[in-house]
Design a protein around this motif. Structure first.
Motif, PDB file in Angstrom:
ATOM      1  N   PRO A  42      29.893  45.799  35.648  1.00 38.20           N
ATOM      2  CA  PRO A  42      29.986  44.356  35.418  1.00 38.20           C
ATOM      3  C   PRO A  42      29.890  43.574  36.721  1.00 38.20           C
ATOM      4  CG  PRO A  42      32.138  45.394  35.197  1.00 38.20           C
ATOM      5  CD  PRO A  42      31.140  46.502  35.383  1.00 38.20           C
ATOM      6  N   GLY A  43      29.394  42.382  36.609  1.00 40.31           N
ATOM      7  CA  GLY A  43      29.284  41.494  37.760  1.00 40.31           C
ATOM      8  C   GLY A  43      27.943  40.796  37.774  1.00 40.31           C
ATOM      9  N   ASP A  44      27.956  39.553  38.224  1.00 39.18           N
ATOM     10  CA  ASP A  44      26.710  38.811  38.350  1.00 39.18           C
ATOM     11  C   ASP A  44      26.448  38.530  39.824  1.00 39.18           C
ATOM     12  OD1 ASP A  44      28.391  36.695  39.073  1.00 39.18           O
ATOM     13  OD2 ASP A  44      28.318  35.786  37.087  1.00 39.18           O
ATOM     14  N   ALA A  45      25.477  37.685  40.095  1.00 39.23           N
ATOM     15  CA  ALA A  45      25.083  37.403  41.482  1.00 39.23           C
ATOM     16  C   ALA A  45      26.227  36.824  42.309  1.00 39.23           C
ATOM     17  CB  ALA A  45      23.886  36.465  41.497  1.00 39.23           C
ATOM     18  N   SER A  46      27.192  36.159  41.661  1.00 39.16           N
ATOM     19  CA  SER A  46      28.302  35.556  42.408  1.00 39.16           C
ATOM     20  C   SER A  46      29.464  36.524  42.622  1.00 39.16           C
ATOM     21  CB  SER A  46      28.803  34.309  41.675  1.00 39.16           C
ATOM     22  OG  SER A  46      29.361  34.672  40.428  1.00 39.16           O
ATOM     23  N   THR A  47      29.402  37.719  42.024  1.00 34.11           N
ATOM     24  CA  THR A  47      30.480  38.698  42.167  1.00 34.11           C
ATOM     25  C   THR A  47      30.397  39.362  43.539  1.00 34.11           C
ATOM     26  OG1 THR A  47      30.376  39.138  39.792  1.00 34.11           O
ATOM     27  CG2 THR A  47      31.557  40.737  41.152  1.00 34.11           C
ATOM     28  N   ALA A  48      31.482  39.260  44.298  1.00 29.38           N
ATOM     29  CA  ALA A  48      31.514  39.849  45.642  1.00 29.38           C
ATOM     30  C   ALA A  48      31.522  41.370  45.554  1.00 29.38           C
ATOM     31  CB  ALA A  48      32.755  39.367  46.395  1.00 29.38           C
ATOM     32  N   PHE A  49      30.914  42.016  46.550  1.00 29.20           N
ATOM     33  CA  PHE A  49      30.917  43.477  46.629  1.00 29.20           C
ATOM     34  C   PHE A  49      32.360  43.959  46.690  1.00 29.20           C
ATOM     35  CE2 PHE A  49      30.655  47.352  49.407  1.00 29.20           C
ATOM     36  CZ  PHE A  49      30.067  48.178  48.458  1.00 29.20           C
ATOM     37  N   PRO A  50      32.758  44.858  45.779  1.00 31.28           N
ATOM     38  CA  PRO A  50      34.158  45.288  45.729  1.00 31.28           C
ATOM     39  C   PRO A  50      34.530  46.372  46.734  1.00 31.28           C
ATOM     40  CG  PRO A  50      32.930  46.305  43.954  1.00 31.28           C
ATOM     41  CD  PRO A  50      31.971  45.381  44.671  1.00 31.28           C
ATOM     42  N   GLY A  51      33.589  46.798  47.568  1.00 37.71           N
ATOM     43  CA  GLY A  51      33.848  47.883  48.507  1.00 37.71           C
ATOM     44  C   GLY A  51      33.635  49.221  47.824  1.00 37.71           C
ATOM     45  N   ASP A  52      33.591  50.282  48.627  1.00 33.91           N
ATOM     46  CA  ASP A  52      33.347  51.617  48.081  1.00 33.91           C
ATOM     47  C   ASP A  52      34.405  52.009  47.055  1.00 33.91           C
ATOM     48  OD1 ASP A  52      31.146  51.832  49.723  1.00 33.91           O
ATOM     49  OD2 ASP A  52      32.185  53.003  51.257  1.00 33.91           O
ATOM     50  N   ARG A  53      35.648  51.759  47.362  1.00 33.02           N
ATOM     51  CA  ARG A  53      36.745  52.114  46.450  1.00 33.02           C
ATOM     52  C   ARG A  53      36.633  51.315  45.149  1.00 33.02           C
ATOM     53  NH1 ARG A  53      41.074  55.762  46.450  1.00 33.02           N
ATOM     54  NH2 ARG A  53      42.451  55.087  44.797  1.00 33.02           N
ATOM     55  N   LEU A  86      25.477  52.603  45.691  1.00 38.65           N
ATOM     56  CA  LEU A  86      25.634  51.173  45.922  1.00 38.65           C
ATOM     57  C   LEU A  86      26.313  50.936  47.260  1.00 38.65           C
ATOM     58  CD1 LEU A  86      27.032  50.155  42.411  1.00 38.65           C
ATOM     59  CD2 LEU A  86      24.686  49.959  43.219  1.00 38.65           C
ATOM     60  N   ASN A  87      25.785  49.986  47.984  1.00 36.04           N
ATOM     61  CA  ASN A  87      26.444  49.485  49.176  1.00 36.04           C
ATOM     62  C   ASN A  87      26.385  47.961  49.099  1.00 36.04           C
ATOM     63  OD1 ASN A  87      23.844  48.732  49.984  1.00 36.04           O
ATOM     64  ND2 ASN A  87      23.614  50.485  51.345  1.00 36.04           N
ATOM     65  N   LYS A  88      26.908  47.276  50.090  1.00 34.59           N
ATOM     66  CA  LYS A  88      26.943  45.810  50.036  1.00 34.59           C
ATOM     67  C   LYS A  88      25.542  45.219  49.891  1.00 34.59           C
ATOM     68  CE  LYS A  88      28.777  41.702  52.341  1.00 34.59           C
ATOM     69  NZ  LYS A  88      28.166  40.895  51.354  1.00 34.59           N
ATOM     70  N   ALA A  93      21.856  42.511  46.233  1.00 29.33           N
ATOM     71  CA  ALA A  93      20.502  42.409  45.674  1.00 29.33           C
ATOM     72  C   ALA A  93      20.509  42.533  44.148  1.00 29.33           C
ATOM     73  CB  ALA A  93      19.602  43.479  46.281  1.00 29.33           C
ATOM     74  N   GLY A  94      21.689  42.785  43.555  1.00 26.33           N
ATOM     75  CA  GLY A  94      21.801  42.835  42.103  1.00 26.33           C
ATOM     76  C   GLY A  94      21.884  44.218  41.490  1.00 26.33           C
TER      77      GLY A  94
END
Length: 124
Positions: A42-53, A86-88, A93-94
């Motif tokens: 879940p998450g859209d373009a405005s969702t911040a990267f939650p980090g690896d954890r 996935l990384n930041k 980039a979506g």
């Protein structure tokens, strides 16, 4: 890219260096895994990267309902595996695609994908 139901071998024996005279090579168990599901986190373009954890926490939440019925009482000999490249940069980039897999020691025949709840996975 892996497709659900495709089993991959890890590691390749050719990638393991031969032991030297003073080394003892432990019992080698070849481990395989099968991708059984793809998930979109879940998450859209405005969702911040939650980090690896945070990515792994989201993968666990998305994958366990799909994996738990296939693993059942064999947890330990079968292990849930979450694959999320996935990384930041890719997150921004979506990219939200991940793969749910089951890891197991060989030998195993059959497939988990499409087997449904209570599946044996063809152990044998």
């Amino acid at each position: 890219m892996s497709r659900p139901g495709r089993a991959l071998a890890l590691p390749k024996l050719a990638d393991i260096p031969p032991p030297t005279d003073h080394e003892v090579l432990p019992k080698l168990t070849c481990t395989r895994f099968e991708v059984v599901s793809q998930v979109t986190l879940p998450g859209d373009a405005s969702t911040a990267f939650p980090g690896d954890r945070g990515v792994m926490d989201r993968m666990r939440t998305a994958c366990e309902p799909k994996l738990a019925p296939l693993i059942g009482s064999r947890r330990g000999s079968l292990v849930s595996l979450y694959l999320a490249l996935l990384n930041k940069k890719s997150w921004d980039a979506g990219n939200r695609l991940g793969h749910c897999a089951i890891s197991f020691a060989v030998p195993k025949s059959g497939r988990f994908a499409g087997a449904g709840a209570g599946a044996t996975g063809g152990q044998g």
